[in-house]
Scaffold this motif. Structure first.
Motif, PDB file in Angstrom:
ATOM      1  N   ASP A  11       0.849  -1.196   0.000  1.00  0.00           N
ATOM      2  CA  ASP A  11       0.000   0.000   0.000  1.00  0.00           C
ATOM      3  C   ASP A  11       0.880   1.240   0.000  1.00  0.00           C
ATOM      4  OD1 ASP A  11      -1.975   1.892   0.275  1.00  0.00           O
ATOM      5  OD2 ASP A  11      -2.407   1.420   2.381  1.00  0.00           O
ATOM      6  N   HIS A  13       1.461   5.137  -2.433  1.00  0.00           N
ATOM      7  CA  HIS A  13       0.858   6.010  -3.450  1.00  0.00           C
ATOM      8  C   HIS A  13       1.902   6.893  -4.096  1.00  0.00           C
ATOM      9  CE1 HIS A  13      -3.343   5.192  -2.178  1.00  0.00           C
ATOM     10  NE2 HIS A  13      -2.710   4.854  -1.072  1.00  0.00           N
ATOM     11  N   HIS A 195      -8.357  -1.051  -3.506  1.00  0.00           N
ATOM     12  CA  HIS A 195      -7.912  -0.103  -2.479  1.00  0.00           C
ATOM     13  C   HIS A 195      -9.091   0.568  -1.787  1.00  0.00           C
ATOM     14  CE1 HIS A 195      -6.111   3.429  -0.615  1.00  0.00           C
ATOM     15  NE2 HIS A 195      -4.963   2.794  -0.671  1.00  0.00           N
ATOM     16  N   GLU A 248      -5.617  -1.619   2.478  1.00  0.00           N
ATOM     17  CA  GLU A 248      -5.830  -0.552   3.470  1.00  0.00           C
ATOM     18  C   GLU A 248      -7.213  -0.614   4.102  1.00  0.00           C
ATOM     19  OE1 GLU A 248      -4.883   3.531   2.217  1.00  0.00           O
ATOM     20  OE2 GLU A 248      -5.423   4.204   4.228  1.00  0.00           O
ATOM     21  N   ASP A 315       1.083   2.450   3.588  1.00  0.00           N
ATOM     22  CA  ASP A 315       0.316   3.597   3.097  1.00  0.00           C
ATOM     23  C   ASP A 315       1.155   4.863   2.944  1.00  0.00           C
ATOM     24  OD1 ASP A 315      -2.002   4.635   2.009  1.00  0.00           O
ATOM     25  OD2 ASP A 315      -2.731   5.415   3.924  1.00  0.00           O
ATOM     26  N   HIS A 318       0.883   8.761   2.945  1.00  0.00           N
ATOM     27  CA  HIS A 318      -0.303   9.375   3.563  1.00  0.00           C
ATOM     28  C   HIS A 318      -0.126   9.603   5.068  1.00  0.00           C
ATOM     29  CE1 HIS A 318      -3.202   8.146   0.088  1.00  0.00           C
ATOM     30  NE2 HIS A 318      -2.239   8.967  -0.279  1.00  0.00           N
TER      31      HIS A 318
HETATM   32 MN    MN Z   1      -3.344   3.588   0.660  1.00  0.00          MN
END
Ligand code: MN
Length: 365
Positions: A11, A13, A195, A248, A315, A318
């Motif tokens: 996960d 981005h 996601h 996530e 993640d 984030h």
């Molecule tokens: Mn994510």
């Protein structure tokens, strides 16, 4: 590396160049290319007049929450941050194109996906041992979905996105209309990554008391809903080569859902249709995975789903992600849990690296 284990974050981005879509879509669509802009306290993502997302700053973009993150756009900065955080490899999700599922115009949806997919695989071409590209799919016309599956498989993708929540006008996962998509992906050896938040009209559904917790926790329910529909509706059973990972959404619900569906499948067998050739828990163990950041139930009770259904994700970049504390987070997850080194290695990296097709010779050895 964390405790000598290869760490794969399923996960992460990446932020696309601001003019990726307005600069590369077919000329007549460029004014409707996905862009992001600041508007007072908000960050707006839109495609022409179509509002895709409106989030209060600083919410999701990594370099706005006070902690320095060097890899939001820049690949060298990303690799440096990964090393700092003890992450060896990542599966990449988009930032702008993550809203593609909300574009109901079939042509614009298809071309947005193509522009992103062409860009991403080229962008990471020199780092395939550390970065796994993940393609966006158009879903408002399944003929286009199937065509893009064929195209991205040829480009070298191993992983493609599906919406975690159905956008308006797209059939639920228990519809047989999905069959060609699951069949084709399975034949091509592509896996699905679903996601959290994708396909949702708005991630902020509750503004009243408890809103922050409710909205983010609801995304776990979206994954349960979609996996439930895929398993109970039979699409995964009919296409055993298809596989899907919920990203996530936490992973601790998966065992509970598997046991609940087994119970109903047996107790209400006279009402169950379509009949499934395997128990729901078997379908889940063979074809479904989920990623978690910190919830430990999925690790403690891993024998319900099999430990290979459980994968970890950071993640990055984030605000709610684990950077730069991923090592500490991983330590906490396994603290006091009776688990073999081999299982830990699978959960923190090997399962995901294999599932998403990381091209890392060191790992294969
Ligand atoms: Mn994510």
């Amino acid at each position: 590396m964390w405790n000598n284990h290869f760490v794969f974050s399923a996960d992460a981005h990446i932020m696309e160049p601001g003019d990726l879509f307005t600069g590369n879509l077919p000329q007549k669509l460029r004014s409707r290319g996905v862009v992001t802009e600041r508007e007072g306290d908000y960050i707006i993502t839109r495609a022409g007049d179509l509002l895709l997302e409106r989030l209060r700053r600083p919410v999701s973009i990594g370099d706005m929450d006070g902690r320095e993150k060097r890899g939001v756009r820049d690949l060298r900065g990303r690799l440096a941050d990964m090393e700092l955080d003890g992450v060896d490899a990542e599966l990449l999700f988009p930032s702008l194109a993550i809203a593609t599922f909300k574009i109901s115009d079939v042509e614009l949806e298809r071309e947005t996906a193509k522009v992103y997919n062409d860009w991403l695989i080229d962008h990471v071409r020199d780092h395939r041992d550390k970065l796994v590209p993940n393609a966006v799919l158009p879903v408002h016309d399944f003929k286009e979905t199937v065509a893009e599956l064929t195209r991205v498989a040829k480009l070298g993708y191993k992983s493609v996105m599906l919406p975690c929540w159905m956008p308006e006008g797209v059939p639920e996962y228990n519809s047989e209309e999905w069959d060609p998509v699951f069949e084709h992906a399975g034949e091509l050896g592509l896996v699905f990554a679903m996601h959290t938040g994708t396909g949702l009209d708005r991630v902020v559904r509750e503004r009243g008391p408890g809103g922050a917790i409710i909205n983010y926790s609801s995304q776990m329910l979206d994954a349960q809903h979609s996996i439930m529909y895929m398993v109970a509706g039979g699409v995964l059973d009919r296409h055993p080569k298809a596989a899907v990972a919920a990203i996530e959404c936490g992973a601790s619900w998966l065992g509970a859902l598997a046991e609940r569906m087994d119970e109903v499948n047996a107790a209400h067998h006279m009402f169950v249709r379509p009949k499934l050739s395997r128990k729901p828990s078997e379908i889940i163990a063979q074809q479904v995975k989920a990623t978690f950041q910190t919830d430990r139930e999925c690790v403690i009770a891993r024998r319900i789903t099999g430990h290979q259904a459980v994968m970890w994700g950071a993640d990055y970049p984030h605000a709610e992600g684990t950077f730069p504390d991923s090592r500490t987070v991983l330590n906490g997850i396994f603290q006091g849990v009776d688990i073999s080194d081999d299982e830990v290695a699978d959960i923190v990296g090997r399962t995901a690296a294999r599932f998403f097709g990381l091209r890392n010779p060191a790992l294969a050895a």
